[in-house]
Structures are given as C-alpha cells and as structure tokens.
Design an enzyme around this catalytic site. Structure first.
Site, mmCIF file in Angstrom:
data_model
loop_
_atom_site.group_PDB
_atom_site.id
_atom_site.type_symbol
_atom_site.label_atom_id
_atom_site.label_comp_id
_atom_site.label_asym_id
_atom_site.label_seq_id
_atom_site.Cartn_x
_atom_site.Cartn_y
_atom_site.Cartn_z
ATOM 1 N N ASP A 66 0.826 -1.223 0.000
ATOM 2 C CA ASP A 66 0.000 0.000 0.000
ATOM 3 C C ASP A 66 0.853 1.263 0.000
ATOM 4 O O ASP A 66 0.317 2.367 -0.096
ATOM 5 C CB ASP A 66 -0.995 0.009 1.182
ATOM 6 C CG ASP A 66 -0.341 -0.228 2.534
ATOM 7 O OD1 ASP A 66 0.560 -1.077 2.629
ATOM 8 O OD2 ASP A 66 -0.739 0.450 3.514
ATOM 9 N N ASP A 212 4.366 3.567 8.446
ATOM 10 C CA ASP A 212 3.485 2.930 9.409
ATOM 11 C C ASP A 212 4.288 2.708 10.682
ATOM 12 O O ASP A 212 5.451 2.308 10.623
ATOM 13 C CB ASP A 212 3.028 1.575 8.899
ATOM 14 C CG ASP A 212 2.171 1.648 7.640
ATOM 15 O OD1 ASP A 212 1.877 2.758 7.168
ATOM 16 O OD2 ASP A 212 1.825 0.605 7.094
HETATM 17 ZN ZN ZN Z 1 0.489 0.713 5.298
HETATM 18 ZN ZN ZN Z 2 3.020 -1.346 6.590
#
Ligand code: ZN
Ligand code: ZN
Length: 308
Positions: A66, A212
């Site tokens: 992503d 993240d």
């Molecule tokens: Zn992510």
């Molecule tokens: Zn990630």
C-alpha cells in the site's frame, strides 16, 4: 518560502472507492517531493492537476504494497511520456531489485537516468539536501523495516529593512554580511545593532511523515515543535491491542505523540477500511490534541496558513 502538502491517498492496506493508499506530494518552493506511492498515485496526481514530470525525488517508507504498488506505473508513465531528466528514489535496498525485475521483464530501458539511494535500516541520516531544505529518514517501529521522513526548511538569511539602508547609507557590498547577522558601523562611528536594521525572514517550515508505526516515544525528540506531524491512526482507540499486534497506532496514540512532542498540528491518516465514516476518529484524536486534521484525498495544506 512556499511549502504545501497535498494528500493523494490516506487509507491503509485495502483501498476503498473514496480512499486510496498512501501517497503525498510536498511542494517546497517548487521542488516536488513524492512521499510513498500507493496503487493509483499517478491517477490521483492527474486528478489534482499535478504534473508528475516535475517530481524529481521519491521517498518510499517501506515495502508493504500500500506504500509502493503505484511506483512502477509512475516510473513507466514518466518514460512513455518522454522524460529525460533524472529521477531519484530513496527506499530500502530490496526495492531496487523489484524495480529492475519489473523493467527487465517488460524489456524496458528507461530514457531517463534513475538513481536509487538505499535507506539504512539502522542509521538516521540526511538523504537529500540543497540550499533550501534537508530531508532525513527516521526509524519507525513496524512489522518490517520502515522509515519516516523529516523535511526541514533551512533558515533563510535575515531581511534588511529598506528604510534603514537609506537612513544609514549602507552600500550594496555589505548586504550579505548584514543578512548573516553583522552589525553596521555608521559614518559617525556609531554601532547599529543587527536587529535594528534587519528582520527575520519568512518562517522556517518543518514536516514529519510517520507511517506505518506503532506508538514509539523515541520519536518525540526528533519531531519536537514541528509545524505538522503526519502520524498514522489506523485504528480507533478501542483497538489498541490490534494496533500493537500489527505495528500500527490508534487515534489516541497519534494524538498523544503530537501532544508530547509539542508539534503545532497533527494530521492523521492510514485509516483501516473498516471505518466508513472518519468523524469519530477525528473526535477521538481531538480529545487529546485539539489541532488535529483528517487526511483526505485532495486535501492541500499550505504551511503558511497552518495554525502556529
Ligand atoms: Zn500501510
Ligand atoms: Zn506497513
């Protein structure tokens, strides 16, 4: 100087029709820096009428899809549309062989030079620097190696007050020294302090991109007082255990990070697709940190207009 951030995508792993995977464009004085490149990023750039050929530097936080599945498409379109200037990619080493494999399988030889700059997984260092800005990586705490990015505008020299130039008859060849902080000695031998003949130039902007990551207090000193912190808030606060397990953060944790690091503004994003409406995430974060905004596709933030 102008400093603007456009959100191109703000969702976590699975895209929805309205919310796309992570990508942001930072325009720092007409230098365009792309941060992450989730699937469909080139389409978002077109949608918001941002010319992707102006991007010369791309920063990829980590290799969960992503955050980079849109990269090969963008590289390829740049090639097909006749790009010939350099492109620089900053990412963990493994991405280089992925790009090389994708290009060689298609028998594509790019018409432009592509420079790959590996990011260290253990050291935080300056990745890019020019006379206006410096960009560094910071180590995040995720399920695979992951890097945040810090964008810091360099302090501009002070500005000389025009009427003082006339008043003290300051010659042109002294301007540079005065802009750097020198005092002025008048014709009568009087010392005029620098702060009487100059003013601060435009404010220096700072931006921290942190996704993240699980909640990580090691970040606090690295982002203290920044104008804007983008911090992921994948989950609402009732899913703190799930956040911990998956190397993510909750709204409460993102807001606590903003509060403890005394940043001026917080932008939350990387939302789980389970949340159809994001208002509750915003309310939760604002409970702890009032100056919170929601990242939404197409949102443009002008740092010169952010609350300070
Ligand atoms: Zn992510
Ligand atoms: Zn990630």
């Amino acid at each position: 100087m102008s400093f603007k951030l456009t959100i191109l995508g703000c969702n976590s792993a699975v895209p929805t029709v309205e919310r796309h995977p992570t990508a942001q464009l930072l325009n720092a004085n007409e230098r365009f820096f792309l941060i992450d490149c989730g699937e469909g990023t080139q389409v978002r750039l077109k949608e918001f009428q941002l010319n992707f050929q102006r991007i010369n530097h791309i920063f990829i936080s980590h290799l969960h899809g992503d955050h980079y599945f849109g990269l090969i498409g963008l590289i390829s379109s740049m090639h097909l549309l006749g790009r010939n200037k350099d492109l620089h990619i900053y990412a963990h080493q493994e991405l280089k062989s992925i790009i090389d494999l994708q290009l060689s399988a298609a028998n594509t030889e790019l018409n432009y030079p592509l420079f790959f700059h590996p990011i260290s997984e253990t050291n935080e260092q300056v990745l890019y620097e020019d006379e206006k800005i410096s960009i560094s990586n910071i180590i995040l705490n995720h399920t695979i190696k992951c890097s945040g990015f810090i964008f810091k505008e360099k302090k501009s020299p002070r500005k000389i007050i025009n009427v003082r130039i006339e008043e003290y008859n300051i010659p042109f060849d002294k301007y540079n020294g005065i802009k750097k902080g020198a005092d002025w000695i008048s014709d009568t031998g009087e010392i005029i302090k620098n702060n009487e003949i100059t003013v601060e130039n435009t404010p220096v902007h700072s931006y921290a991109f942190c996704t993240d990551t699980a909640y990580n207090e090691a970040l606090i000193d690295k982002i203290r007082g920044f104008d804007l912190l983008y911090h992921e808030a994948t989950f609402k606060k009732d899913l703190a255990d799930r956040a911990k397990e998956t190397g993510h953060s909750t709204t409460y944790e993102a807001a606590t990070m903003a509060k403890k690091s005394a940043v001026k503004n917080l932008l939350i994003g990387h939302f789980s697709q389970r949340y159809k409406i994001l208002d509750e995430l915003l309310i939760e974060a604002k409970d702890t940190f009032r100056n919170t905004l929601l990242a939404e596709s197409g949102l443009e933030l002008d740092f010169n207009k952010l609350p300070s």
